[in-house]
Design an enzyme around this catalytic site. Structure first.
Site, short mmCIF file in Angstrom:
data_model
loop_
_atom_site.label_atom_id
_atom_site.label_comp_id
_atom_site.label_asym_id
_atom_site.label_seq_id
_atom_site.Cartn_x
_atom_site.Cartn_y
_atom_site.Cartn_z
N ASN A 1 0.86 -1.18 0.00
CA ASN A 1 0.00 0.00 0.00
C ASN A 1 0.90 1.23 0.00
O ASN A 1 1.42 1.63 1.04
CB ASN A 1 -0.90 -0.03 1.25
N LYS B 1 0.20 4.22 -0.38
CA LYS B 1 -0.44 5.44 0.15
C LYS B 1 -0.11 6.62 -0.78
O LYS B 1 -0.16 6.46 -2.00
CB LYS B 1 0.01 5.69 1.59
N HIS C 1 -10.02 1.43 4.15
CA HIS C 1 -8.77 1.61 4.89
C HIS C 1 -8.99 2.57 6.06
O HIS C 1 -9.76 3.54 5.94
CB HIS C 1 -7.67 2.15 3.96
N GLU D 1 -6.35 -4.54 10.32
CA GLU D 1 -5.36 -3.47 10.47
C GLU D 1 -5.83 -2.49 11.52
O GLU D 1 -6.52 -1.52 11.19
CB GLU D 1 -5.24 -2.74 9.12
N GLY E 1 1.49 2.80 11.03
CA GLY E 1 2.46 3.90 11.03
C GLY E 1 3.27 4.03 12.31
O GLY E 1 3.71 5.13 12.66
N SER F 1 2.35 -1.44 10.51
CA SER F 1 3.74 -1.25 10.95
C SER F 1 4.64 -2.46 10.71
O SER F 1 5.54 -2.74 11.51
CB SER F 1 3.79 -0.88 12.43
N GLY G 1 2.53 -0.86 4.41
CA GLY G 1 2.48 0.53 3.99
C GLY G 1 3.87 1.07 3.72
O GLY G 1 4.54 0.70 2.74
P1 PGA Z 1 2.12 0.92 7.67
O1 PGA Z 1 0.70 1.00 6.93
O2 PGA Z 1 2.75 -0.39 7.24
O3 PGA Z 1 2.87 2.12 7.21
O4 PGA Z 1 1.81 0.92 9.14
C1 PGA Z 1 -0.06 -0.13 6.70
C2 PGA Z 1 -1.37 0.31 6.09
O5 PGA Z 1 -1.92 1.32 6.55
O6 PGA Z 1 -1.86 -0.30 5.13
#
Ligand code: PGA
Length: 235
Positions: A8, A10, A86, A156, A162, A198, A218
């Site tokens: 992802n 983002k 999401h 999630e 994050g 994360s 992410g």
């Molecule tokens: P992250 O995001 O791995 O940066 O925590 C995962 C997500 O929100 O899909």
């Protein structure tokens, strides 16, 4: 069964950055992994050799919906997966809207990646189970999967996105087992169940399990070196 790794991206990579990332990704050994890339809308075309996912998809096919991109339009350019519901979009999307998006994705032969998970406040109020159940029941209301339809459910929790560290394996497996029970009560049987939040090259090794079909990643998925290490650990 191959494990899924869903990237992802983002809104992390500009077009030029995504192009450089893709060149590195091309050289990475991705055998025995089911890799799906969900770039920004502007970068979708760069990844057309890959299994392609969008980060959202609007539920009406066409019309006066300024700024929206429909599942129908996305299906016409080769998008096969769509992240829906999401945590970062749930401020704008109710469960009812997410349910419409899930249905329109399926109608357009796109596999929904339905994200569910409680916020920090809901966790502190001990409402995690209640929230997850509501998100699943309402998000999947009236959804019937035909023989060839598939759906991916991504657990999630908002509070785990994050951060520096992900949940422990036991915490993840507990949540996934609860989610399986609810899916069965919704008559949803043809699904894959994945975890996200994360995940990085340092913690992926601690959360590998036969009971987790894959991982939604992410920030770490936007760095080709880090992604390569994650892929190596997972396969
Ligand atoms: P992250 O995001 O791995 O940066 O925590 C995962 C997500 O929100 O899909």
């Amino acid at each position: 069964m191959k494990k899924m790794i869903i990237c992802n991206h983002k809104m992390y990579l500009t077009y030029d950055e995504a192009r450089a990332f893709k060149e590195r990704l091309d050289d990475i050994d991705k055998s025995n992994i089911d890799l799906i890339v969900c770039p920004s809308f502007t970068n979708l075309g760069l990844f057309n050799k890959y299994k392609l996912g969008s980060q959202d998809a609007f539920y009406e096919d066409k019309g006066a919906f300024t700024g929206e991109v429909s599942a129908y339009f996305l299906s016409l350019i080769g998008v096969k997966y769509s992240i829906l519901g999401h945590f970062e979009r749930r401020a704008c999307d109710s469960n009812e809207i997410i349910n419409k998006k899930v249905k329109s994705a399926l109608r357009n032969s796109i596999i929904p990646i339905l994200c569910i998970g409680e916020s920090k406040m809901e966790k502190d109020l001990m409402k995690s189970s209640e929230v997850i159940k509501k998100q699943l029941k309402e998000g999947l209301k009236g959804v019937t999967l035909n023989k060839d339809d598939e759906i991916i459910i991504a657990y999630e929790p908002g509070w785990a996105i994050g951060n520096e560290s992900s949940l422990t394996k036991d915490e993840i497996l507990d949540a996934l087992s609860y989610i399986r029970k609810i899916l069965s009560s919704c008559n949803i049987n043809n699904y894959k169940l994945i975890y996200g939040g994360s995940i990085n090259k340092d913690n992926i090794g601690k959360i590998l399990s036969d009971e987790i079909d894959g991982y939604l990643i992410g920030q770490a998925s936007t760095n080709a070196n880090q992604l390569e290490k994650i892929i190596k650990s997972v396969k």
